[in-house]
Design an enzyme around this catalytic site. Structure first.
Site, PDB file in Angstrom:
ATOM      1  CG  PHE A  78      37.575  45.895  42.702  1.00  0.00           C
ATOM      2  CD1 PHE A  78      37.175  47.022  41.995  1.00  0.00           C
ATOM      3  CD2 PHE A  78      38.899  45.816  43.118  1.00  0.00           C
ATOM      4  CE1 PHE A  78      38.086  48.048  41.706  1.00  0.00           C
ATOM      5  CE2 PHE A  78      39.804  46.834  42.835  1.00  0.00           C
ATOM      6  CZ  PHE A  78      39.390  47.952  42.139  1.00  0.00           C
ATOM      7  CG  ASP A 136      41.535  39.085  43.987  1.00  0.00           C
ATOM      8  OD1 ASP A 136      42.187  39.324  45.027  1.00  0.00           O
ATOM      9  OD2 ASP A 136      41.261  39.953  43.144  1.00  0.00           O
ATOM     10  CE  LYS A 182      42.633  46.003  49.014  1.00  0.00           C
ATOM     11  NZ  LYS A 182      42.685  47.457  48.810  1.00  0.00           N
TER      12      LYS A 182
END
Ligand code: PLP
Length: 378
Positions: A116, A204, A233
């Site tokens: 993702f 990532d 985040k």
């Protein structure tokens, strides 16, 4: 009922009921809700300077960038507003670098199954799940490889018709895919293949980075250095942020005008990032993640040992329990008992607690979890 306030690991709804928040708004509020130093700093910054655009300099950009390069071993940083945007920037750097090496490069990409990387068209192209992709195809040209399969990876990097892959994107711990860790052997093999073929390795770390795994980067224990690292985040303690970190060799690839962001790297958000990084490094939170992470591991292993869950996955403060066919039901039952968790990869009940969670709160959460699973229909 809607949520109206929060303190630390506790969220309060409009009826005054409190919940233990072991999701942190999808891995964002690592300092907890209304962290006193963070809240005071944001309020102070709002009275000084909120936005200047990246046409003008401000000291927080240099300070936060230098902390990030120091912590990651990378050389330069581009700030944006989300994890997806951080990956878009990585994509553009990878494509331009490939084009500079080989004018015929198609900028083909390689990513892993279960990955993702975000929802924008570029980052979605790198995201494996068919249900997310199909309504929006055609996307960028990406070859997907099963995690752990170095033979398939070698083929995918090499066999791209006229040109080799521009970049391999991977999450050292696959987050939304269900907290699967990539093995050190696979990571070392991937690094070697990328070096051999001039393909960039992009880590990532939007979910796994910024301390959540117990190291600043989840890649750290493998000893592998990526060419590009993306973060997001928790990095600004709750405000929207993305950061694309690049190696020395890539620092000059994007020329002025190649990329930009109106809001990225503004003073308000970077004041939040400054406090987050200070708390992590000097405030003892990095160590707290390791300790709470070990306690969470023990607690979840105990639950697995009693047969209430199939397995435990993940590390640090990103761990979960595999509950095939029951993860969503468990999430709902926990919510009713005042414990907030999320699901990932279909079968995983996932916990992304704030780094400030206390041992007592964590124990309480493990007790609620055990009781809930005991009563959950098989
Ligand atoms: N990359 C990873 C590994 C993620 O987990 C996420 C979000 O869950 C993203 C990228 C996208 O980040 P954002 O939602 O901030 O765009």
């Amino acid at each position: 009922p809607p949520f109206v306030s929060g303190t630390g690991a506790t969220l309060i709804d409009a009826r005054g009921r409190s919940y233990l928040d072991l999701n942190s708004g999808l891995g964002v509020t690592a300092l907890g809700h209304s962290h006193p130093r963070w809240s005071a700093a944001i309020a102070d910054q709002a009275t000084r300077l909120t936005h200047v655009s990246n046409l003008l300099r401000h000291p927080l950009a240099e300070e936060v960038a230098s902390r990030l390069t120091h912590l990651s071993g990378m050389a330069a940083v581009f700030f944006s507003n989300s994890g997806s945007e951080a990956n878009e920037c990585a994509l553009k750097i990878a494509r331009k670098a490939a084009r500079l090496r080989d004018p015929h490069s198609r900028g083909r990409l390689v990513a892993l199954e279960r990955s993702f990387h975000g929802r924008t068209l570029g980052s979605l192209s790198l995201t494996a799940r068919a249900a997310y992709r199909e309504p929006f195809e055609p996307l960028l040209e990406v070859t997907f490889v099963p995690p752990g399969d170095l033979t398939a990876l070698a083929e995918a990097i090499r066999d791209g018709g006229p040109s080799k892959a521009a970049a391999l994107f991977l999450e050292p711990i696959q987050g939304e895919g269900g907290l699967y860790e990539l093995s050190p052997q696979f990571l070392a093999g991937a690094r070697e293949l990328c070096d051999t073929h001039g393909t960039l390795l992009v880590a990532d770390e939007v979910q796994s980075g910024a301390g959540r795994s117990g190291d600043f980067l989840a890649l750290a224990p493998s000893g592998i250095q990526a060419d590009i690292v993306t973060l997001g985040k928790p990095l600004a303690g709750g405000l929207p942020i993305g950061a694309t970190l690049v190696s020395e060799e890539l620092a000059g690839v994007l020329a002025p005008g190649d990329h930009g962001s109106t809001f990225g790297g503004g003073p308000l958000v970077l004041r939040g990032a400054e406090v987050f990084l200070e708390e992590l490094e000097e405030g003892g939170l990095a160590e707290a993640v390791r300790q709470r992470g070990a306690e969470l591991r023990e607690g979840l292993d105990r639950i697995v040992a009693t047969g209430l869950a199939a397995e435990r996955r993940g590390r640090g403060l990103m761990q979960g329990l595999a509950l095939p066919g029951r993860a969503s039901a468990a999430q709902k039952a926990l919510f009713e008992r005042g414990l907030i968790a999320s699901t990932a990869g279909g079968d995983l009940l996932r916990f992304l607690p704030p780094y400030v969670i206390t041992p007592r709160e964590l124990n309480q959460a493990l007790d609620i979890l055990t009781q809930t699973l005991e009563e959950l229909p098989a």
